[in-house]
Design an enzyme around this catalytic site. Structure first.
Site, PDB file in Angstrom:
ATOM      1  N   GLU A  25      31.577  39.214  82.185  1.00  0.00           N
ATOM      2  CA  GLU A  25      31.648  38.765  80.788  1.00  0.00           C
ATOM      3  C   GLU A  25      31.791  39.932  79.821  1.00  0.00           C
ATOM      4  OE1 GLU A  25      32.137  35.782  80.221  1.00  0.00           O
ATOM      5  OE2 GLU A  25      31.359  34.797  82.010  1.00  0.00           O
ATOM      6  N   GLY A  26      32.507  39.688  78.749  1.00  0.00           N
ATOM      7  CA  GLY A  26      32.770  40.719  77.746  1.00  0.00           C
ATOM      8  C   GLY A  26      31.622  40.900  76.756  1.00  0.00           C
ATOM      9  N   HIS A  84      42.977  40.159  63.907  1.00  0.00           N
ATOM     10  CA  HIS A  84      42.547  40.506  65.270  1.00  0.00           C
ATOM     11  C   HIS A  84      43.574  39.934  66.230  1.00  0.00           C
ATOM     12  CE1 HIS A  84      40.180  39.780  69.098  1.00  0.00           C
ATOM     13  NE2 HIS A  84      40.523  41.057  69.069  1.00  0.00           N
ATOM     14  N   LEU A  85      44.328  40.824  66.833  1.00  0.00           N
ATOM     15  CA  LEU A  85      45.426  40.419  67.718  1.00  0.00           C
ATOM     16  C   LEU A  85      45.020  40.733  69.152  1.00  0.00           C
ATOM     17  CD1 LEU A  85      48.379  39.446  67.982  1.00  0.00           C
ATOM     18  CD2 LEU A  85      49.094  41.811  67.654  1.00  0.00           C
ATOM     19  N   PHE A 108      35.544  37.829  70.303  1.00  0.00           N
ATOM     20  CA  PHE A 108      35.681  38.992  69.412  1.00  0.00           C
ATOM     21  C   PHE A 108      35.987  38.491  67.997  1.00  0.00           C
ATOM     22  CE2 PHE A 108      37.644  42.663  67.488  1.00  0.00           C
ATOM     23  CZ  PHE A 108      37.192  43.780  68.163  1.00  0.00           C
TER      24      PHE A 108
HETATM   25  O1  GFB Z   1      34.461  41.053  73.396  1.00  0.00           O
HETATM   26  P1  GFB Z   1      35.138  40.135  74.334  1.00  0.00           P
HETATM   27  O2  GFB Z   1      34.250  39.345  75.193  1.00  0.00           O
HETATM   28  O3  GFB Z   1      36.054  39.183  73.514  1.00  0.00           O
HETATM   29  O4  GFB Z   1      36.092  41.005  75.214  1.00  0.00           O
HETATM   30  P2  GFB Z   1      37.039  38.014  73.956  1.00  0.00           P
HETATM   31  C1  GFB Z   1      37.157  41.687  74.664  1.00  0.00           C
HETATM   32  C2  GFB Z   1      36.934  43.194  74.730  1.00  0.00           C
HETATM   33  O5  GFB Z   1      38.219  43.804  74.657  1.00  0.00           O
HETATM   34  C3  GFB Z   1      36.118  43.715  73.559  1.00  0.00           C
HETATM   35  C4  GFB Z   1      38.196  44.840  73.719  1.00  0.00           C
HETATM   36  O6  GFB Z   1      34.755  43.763  73.744  1.00  0.00           O
HETATM   37  C5  GFB Z   1      36.755  45.083  73.370  1.00  0.00           C
HETATM   38  O7  GFB Z   1      36.206  46.014  74.259  1.00  0.00           O
HETATM   39  N1  GFB Z   1      38.935  44.393  72.524  1.00  0.00           N
HETATM   40  C6  GFB Z   1      39.481  43.181  72.262  1.00  0.00           C
HETATM   41  C7  GFB Z   1      39.149  45.172  71.449  1.00  0.00           C
HETATM   42  N2  GFB Z   1      40.063  43.173  71.051  1.00  0.00           N
HETATM   43  C8  GFB Z   1      39.872  44.391  70.520  1.00  0.00           C
HETATM   44  C9  GFB Z   1      40.210  44.995  69.276  1.00  0.00           C
HETATM   45  O8  GFB Z   1      40.803  44.394  68.406  1.00  0.00           O
HETATM   46  N3  GFB Z   1      39.814  46.283  69.082  1.00  0.00           N
HETATM   47  C10 GFB Z   1      39.121  46.975  70.021  1.00  0.00           C
HETATM   48  N4  GFB Z   1      38.757  48.229  69.736  1.00  0.00           N
HETATM   49  N5  GFB Z   1      38.779  46.453  71.209  1.00  0.00           N
HETATM   50  C11 GFB Z   1      36.512  37.309  76.386  1.00  0.00           C
HETATM   51  C12 GFB Z   1      36.428  37.948  77.746  1.00  0.00           C
HETATM   52  O9  GFB Z   1      37.252  38.109  75.518  1.00  0.00           O
HETATM   53  O10 GFB Z   1      37.061  36.052  76.487  1.00  0.00           O
HETATM   54  C13 GFB Z   1      35.627  37.099  78.665  1.00  0.00           C
HETATM   55  O11 GFB Z   1      35.742  39.175  77.649  1.00  0.00           O
HETATM   56  C14 GFB Z   1      36.181  35.674  78.669  1.00  0.00           C
HETATM   57  O12 GFB Z   1      35.671  37.661  79.941  1.00  0.00           O
HETATM   58  C15 GFB Z   1      36.281  35.185  77.225  1.00  0.00           C
HETATM   59  O13 GFB Z   1      37.459  35.670  79.296  1.00  0.00           O
HETATM   60  C16 GFB Z   1      36.833  33.791  77.102  1.00  0.00           C
HETATM   61  O14 GFB Z   1      36.420  36.681  73.712  1.00  0.00           O
HETATM   62  O15 GFB Z   1      38.283  38.301  73.219  1.00  0.00           O
END
Ligand code: GFB
Length: 421
Positions: free
Chosen positions: A47-48, A283-284, A382
């Site tokens: 998980e992120g 946020h892309l 995010f």
């Molecule tokens: O935070 P996160 O859970 O969001 O995972 P999602 C995305 C990660 O990618 C962030 C990087 O914690 C960052 O490390 N990241 C994404 C970014 N967008 C940006 C950005 O705009 N700037 C920067 N600096 N870093 C989750 C997945 O992604 O979606 C889970 O982690 C699962 O595993 C879920 O698939 C549905 O929600 O975008």
């Protein structure tokens, strides 16, 4: 009179002995309020960062209920090399203070870093419950329940024969010894665990593994938002974002009307009072989202067209882009947006060295939160966390709950999760 004094002294001595006794015991009876009890939790490694922040809120509200009966402290699980943090060295773990204001978290419930837990208690945990769904799956009937069951998914722990039945497992880079180990099938929310934890009087410390398995008690309700507001970012990240906004985007809290009180508990927003800096933020989300949500993620060309339309609508000329896209994609997007000022956050190498992928992502989120208008990505946690931040700052909801459309020219917009007090 002397006799009364003697009785008081004897009574105080008795209390002290009780507390010492309790502190030395492995188990404590209910009512031994003095002793600290610790709740540790962990999340599926895949998980992120931003889903993990959501799981914190579920568990923090469980602890809010537990502290009504006992002296519970929540142990903050360190941040390892998460799937998306490709620059973090394997085996290194960062404390919460790298990303969050831990004093602010403590204003909601008592929390400590894992390192402080190790100093206080050593690498032992009384009970570990690794959560899992029921092997038979969804039965079609919703009822809150849990049952001790054979483990159905991989976990870190193993049994060492001959060592008083203990289990051992690598947790956040430390080998932890667990007295009682159980896999627990569960269907329910955070407070479904209350009876289990309250009955486990033998254990001073309890670890809940795979905590994402349980739902929120009340997603989007008063307690959700209180815990969420307590999750202020660490000062060094706020300061970096403030500097960047000032230098690159002509944005500051006074002009943007985004000043916040020192203590989040004193904050009550007036919706629409925040104006935001003179830029739109986007946020892309790319990378795994292109694979997993292809139809809902725009091509760069489609994203650029939507951004241009918004800039015209908002009568602005600057777009701040937060993205996990590779540099070449960002450059292509900039070309597609020629005629407009396109801003992206690039950290100084020293800053990057210190706070790494997690710190950079938070600076991106803070900058997005302060824009006059925000548009995010479909189903991205995010983006959701940015929307919440904007709710806390007092933006009008129309400037916040927006997302880029993928293949279709128009698409369903995100639900409006408004702040409540
Ligand atoms: O935070 P996160 O859970 O969001 O995972 P999602 C995305 C990660 O990618 C962030 C990087 O914690 C960052 O490390 N990241 C994404 C970014 N967008 C940006 C950005 O705009 N700037 C920067 N600096 N870093 C989750 C997945 O992604 O979606 C889970 O982690 C699962 O595993 C879920 O698939 C549905 O929600 O975008």
């Amino acid at each position: 009179m002397r006799k009364v004094g003697e009785i008081v002294v004897i009574f105080l001595a008795f209390l002290m002995v009780q507390n010492v006794k309790c502190e030395l015991k492995d188990s404590c009876e209910r009512g031994d309020q003095k002793i600290k009890r610790y709740l540790l939790y962990d999340v599926n490694p895949g998980e992120g960062f931003n889903l993990r922040r959501d799981v914190y809120i579920r568990i923090a509200n469980l602890v809010r209920k537990l502290i009504k009966v006992d002296n519970w402290v929540l142990v903050l699980p360190p941040w390892g090399n998460l799937y998306h943090w490709q620059n973090v060295q394997y085996g290194l773990y960062a404390p919460w203070k790298n990303f969050f204001d831990v004093a602010s978290l403590n204003k909601w419930i008592p929390v400590i870093e894992f390192d402080d837990y190790l100093k206080a208690e050593g690498s032992k945990v009384g009970s570990a419950y690794i959560l899992q769904h029921y092997a038979e799956g969804w039965t079609g009937r919703w009822e809150e329940k849990y049952d001790k069951k054979p483990c159905i998914q991989k976990h870190n722990f193993h049994h060492r024969v001959g060592l008083d039945g203990s289990w051992f497992g690598q947790t956040w880079g430390t080998e932890i010894q667990v007295q009682n180990f159980t896999c627990l099938s569960i269907q329910g929310q955070a407070s479904t665990l209350l009876p289990l934890i309250k009955q486990d009087l033998k254990s001073r410390s309890i670890l809940i593994g795979r905590a994402e398995t349980i739902l929120h008690d009340e997603y989007g309700g008063k307690w959700y938002w209180a815990a969420r507001q307590s999750m202020r970012f660490a000062n060094h990240l706020q300061e970096e974002a403030t500097r960047f906004r000032k230098n690159q985007l002509d944005s500051d809290d006074v002009h943007d009307k985004t000043e916040v009180k020192e203590d989040w508990r004193d904050t009550k927003i007036k919706r629409g009072a925040a104006v935001g800096g003179p830029y739109i933020s986007v946020h892309l989300r790319r990378k795994d989202f292109i694979r997993a949500r292809g139809d809902e993620v725009p091509t760069l060309k489609r994203a650029a067209q939507q951004i241009k339309n918004l800039l015209k609508k908002e009568n602005l000329t600057t777009a701040f882009i937060a993205t996990d896209a590779p540099t070449e994609d960002f450059q292509d997007l900039t070309t597609l947006l020629s005629g407009y000022k396109v801003v992206h956050y690039e950290p100084h190498p020293d800053f990057f060295q210190l706070w790494n992928d997690g710190g950079i992502a938070i600076v991106d989120q803070i900058v997005c939160s302060h824009a006059r208008y925000f548009i995010g990505s479909y189903e991205s946690t995010f983006s959701f966390r940015i929307q919440e931040e904007r709710e806390i700052l007092g933006f009008h909801e129309n400037t916040t709950f927006n997302r880029l459309c993928g293949k279709k020219a128009s698409c369903e917009q995100p639900a409006k999760w408004r702040i409540v007090y």
